[in-house]
Design a protein around this motif. Sequence first.
Motif, short mmCIF file in Angstrom:
data_model
loop_
_atom_site.label_atom_id
_atom_site.label_comp_id
_atom_site.label_asym_id
_atom_site.label_seq_id
_atom_site.Cartn_x
_atom_site.Cartn_y
_atom_site.Cartn_z
N TYR A 76 -49.82 58.66 -7.07
CA TYR A 76 -48.56 59.35 -6.79
C TYR A 76 -48.99 60.62 -7.40
O TYR A 76 -48.65 61.75 -6.73
CB TYR A 76 -47.31 58.58 -7.50
N TYR A 77 -49.79 60.63 -8.43
CA TYR A 77 -50.06 62.20 -9.09
C TYR A 77 -50.66 62.72 -8.09
O TYR A 77 -50.56 64.00 -7.98
CB TYR A 77 -50.64 61.64 -10.54
N PHE A 78 -51.83 62.06 -7.42
CA PHE A 78 -52.44 62.87 -6.64
C PHE A 78 -52.07 62.78 -5.12
O PHE A 78 -52.80 63.02 -4.18
CB PHE A 78 -54.07 62.31 -6.75
N ASP A 79 -51.03 62.49 -4.95
CA ASP A 79 -50.18 62.57 -3.73
C ASP A 79 -50.77 61.76 -2.67
O ASP A 79 -50.93 62.04 -1.56
CB ASP A 79 -50.06 64.08 -3.10
N TYR A 80 -51.37 60.48 -3.15
CA TYR A 80 -52.04 59.44 -2.39
C TYR A 80 -53.49 59.97 -1.40
O TYR A 80 -53.39 59.54 -0.32
CB TYR A 80 -51.22 58.82 -1.50
N MET A 81 -53.98 60.99 -1.85
CA MET A 81 -55.00 61.64 -1.33
C MET A 81 -56.07 60.49 -1.00
O MET A 81 -56.79 60.95 0.10
CB MET A 81 -55.69 62.76 -2.03
N HIS A 82 -56.11 59.58 -1.61
CA HIS A 82 -57.14 58.44 -1.36
C HIS A 82 -56.55 57.38 -0.61
O HIS A 82 -57.39 56.14 -0.87
CB HIS A 82 -58.18 58.18 -2.51
N GLY A 83 -55.40 57.23 -0.25
CA GLY A 83 -54.67 56.32 0.22
C GLY A 83 -54.00 55.45 -0.91
O GLY A 83 -54.10 55.89 -2.08
N LYS A 84 -52.84 54.75 -0.58
CA LYS A 84 -51.92 54.13 -1.56
C LYS A 84 -52.53 53.02 -2.31
O LYS A 84 -53.40 52.07 -1.52
CB LYS A 84 -50.80 53.66 -0.87
N LEU A 85 -52.51 52.80 -3.53
CA LEU A 85 -53.08 51.85 -4.50
C LEU A 85 -51.91 50.62 -4.02
O LEU A 85 -50.81 50.94 -4.16
CB LEU A 85 -52.96 52.09 -5.70
N GLU A 86 -52.40 49.34 -4.07
CA GLU A 86 -51.62 48.20 -3.93
C GLU A 86 -50.91 47.85 -5.50
O GLU A 86 -52.04 47.89 -6.33
CB GLU A 86 -52.29 46.92 -3.40
N TYR A 87 -49.76 47.53 -5.39
CA TYR A 87 -49.25 46.95 -6.65
C TYR A 87 -48.43 45.82 -6.39
O TYR A 87 -47.97 45.75 -5.14
CB TYR A 87 -48.35 47.96 -7.43
N ARG A 88 -48.15 44.98 -7.16
CA ARG A 88 -47.14 43.58 -6.77
C ARG A 88 -46.00 43.97 -7.34
O ARG A 88 -45.77 44.57 -8.58
CB ARG A 88 -47.96 42.51 -7.59
N SER A 89 -45.00 43.75 -6.82
CA SER A 89 -43.62 43.94 -7.36
C SER A 89 -42.84 42.90 -7.30
O SER A 89 -43.28 41.74 -7.02
CB SER A 89 -42.81 44.88 -6.11
N ARG A 140 -59.75 48.05 -7.12
CA ARG A 140 -60.43 48.65 -8.16
C ARG A 140 -61.23 49.65 -7.80
O ARG A 140 -61.44 50.83 -8.06
CB ARG A 140 -61.42 47.65 -8.78
N GLU A 141 -61.89 49.51 -6.51
CA GLU A 141 -62.62 50.58 -5.88
C GLU A 141 -61.93 51.96 -5.44
O GLU A 141 -62.31 52.99 -5.64
CB GLU A 141 -63.80 50.10 -4.63
N LYS A 142 -60.85 51.35 -4.94
CA LYS A 142 -59.99 52.85 -4.57
C LYS A 142 -59.39 53.23 -5.91
O LYS A 142 -59.51 54.68 -5.84
CB LYS A 142 -58.79 52.29 -3.77
N TYR A 143 -59.15 52.61 -6.91
CA TYR A 143 -58.74 53.16 -8.12
C TYR A 143 -59.90 54.20 -8.52
O TYR A 143 -59.47 55.10 -9.28
CB TYR A 143 -58.28 52.33 -8.99
N GLN A 144 -61.06 53.72 -8.47
CA GLN A 144 -62.36 54.41 -9.08
C GLN A 144 -62.19 55.85 -8.28
O GLN A 144 -62.67 57.10 -9.10
CB GLN A 144 -63.53 53.79 -8.85
N LYS A 145 -61.75 56.19 -7.34
CA LYS A 145 -61.67 57.43 -6.41
C LYS A 145 -60.77 58.08 -7.01
O LYS A 145 -60.97 59.61 -7.54
CB LYS A 145 -61.41 57.24 -5.25
N TYR A 146 -59.71 57.68 -7.76
CA TYR A 146 -58.47 58.48 -8.39
C TYR A 146 -58.96 58.86 -9.76
O TYR A 146 -58.91 59.82 -10.31
CB TYR A 146 -57.28 57.58 -8.19
N LYS A 147 -59.69 57.87 -10.27
CA LYS A 147 -60.18 58.00 -11.52
C LYS A 147 -61.22 59.06 -11.64
O LYS A 147 -61.09 60.11 -12.46
CB LYS A 147 -60.88 56.70 -12.22
#
Length: 362
Positions: free
Chosen positions: A237-250, A317-324
């Motif tokens: 959300y901070y990066f306006d989903y620039m690399h796509g949405k991360l999945e979360y369980r709700s 995790r791979e997608k997260y690494q892009k945000y990281k």
Amino acid sequence: MKVDILIVGAGFAGCTLAERVATELNKKVLLVEKRNHIAGNSYDYYNEEGILVQKYGPHIFHTNLQNVWDYLSRFTKWNGYVHRVIASVNGKEVYFPINLSTMEVLYNRKFTSETLEAYFQQQRVKLDEIRNSRDVVVSQIGEELYELFIKNYTKKQWGVYPDELDPQVTKRIPVRFNRDTRYFADTYQGIPMYGFTRMFESMIDNKNIHILLNTDYKEVVTSVKFDKLIYTGPIDYYFDYMHGKLEYRSLDFKFETLNMEKYQNAAVVNFPNDFDYTRITEFKQLYLQRHNKTTICYEFPKAEGDPYYPIPRHECREKYQKYKAEADKLNSVYFIGRLAQYKYLNMDQVVDEALNLFKTIT
Ligand code: FAD
Ligand code: UDP
């Protein structure tokens, strides 16, 4: 408005850092929280019947980290609650995680540590490598107990079977060769004596901390001047989903108040194989509260909705690494907590990470 530090999110990460910065560095903090309350996912409140409940499911504090325990103990006393969980399987109620007593009730025979070890030796699947959450379990206790306790619970909780999840998910669950029926074996455990929310109130009761509830930080970030930003919300959300949405369980939480003193035989009962919900929590048992009625809560996992659990899978995790990598490029912006680090962290780990981060902030 000018502050020294803008902190986004008033959960464990945000409030620990707010407290430290305001108290130790005597700096001005603006704490922005989009919900209408502090305390993040551990928020608790008295419902209309006067029963203390947790809005986002059962939270039990447990840690082996002396520094974390000592730190939080400045803001609360603890109620001494020791967490025990019952699993309802094959029409029986047994303590979970699996220990000698679980096995005796389940199989209606006596076990010692040695005979249980021998039993699992026979049952366990021999694997060269532990690649996923299924491997973790079948290599310890075999297929039968995996099917009974883990496979279907995990499918409900995560939407996928354990073989699609990183080992870390089921590694959270020990197997015991003794009669320890506690859920957590940590040295320190309990619930804040007057609830989590009261503990948080005490943490952030400081003239240097100004709190803004009901506010998404993006509504105010351009109108506030600050030197540093600490962000504890979802990193995508901070990066306006620039690399796509991360999945979360709700989760959906369904509360019921019943006209009886006690509903079930433990604060939490898990239902691995029946129903759409994973577990039922009876809050009075966590808080050791006396009341002639009782409130229970069912948890229904789902894919969409408030983000509660980062999903421990390789693709995520791979997608997260892009945000990281984006986060690492920024100066004076810190990402911390379960959502900002996209990590399946317990409360004590979040506090520990926050205390460590604080040491680097001047
Ligand atoms: P959070 O508590 O999620 O706080 C983040 C805050 O940021 C939230 O209040 C959110 O509203 C706010 N926020 C997000 N985006 C924005 C924005 N754009 N603007 C403003 N504010 C924003 N841990 C344990 O140790 N023991 C347990 O028994 C346990 N049980 C759990 C049960 C459930 C059902 C769940 C979901 C989690 C459980 N946990 C447990 C984990 C625990 O909830 C987390 O470790 C802890 O809440 C993490 O704290 P945090 O500050 O990182 O995040
Ligand atoms: N789990 C299970 N059966 C249970 C309890 C847990 O299969 O009766 C699995 C499930 O995949 C769960 C994981 O073990 O997500 C970790 O359990 P824990 O209680 O630590 O989950 P949390 O506290 O995060 O809800």
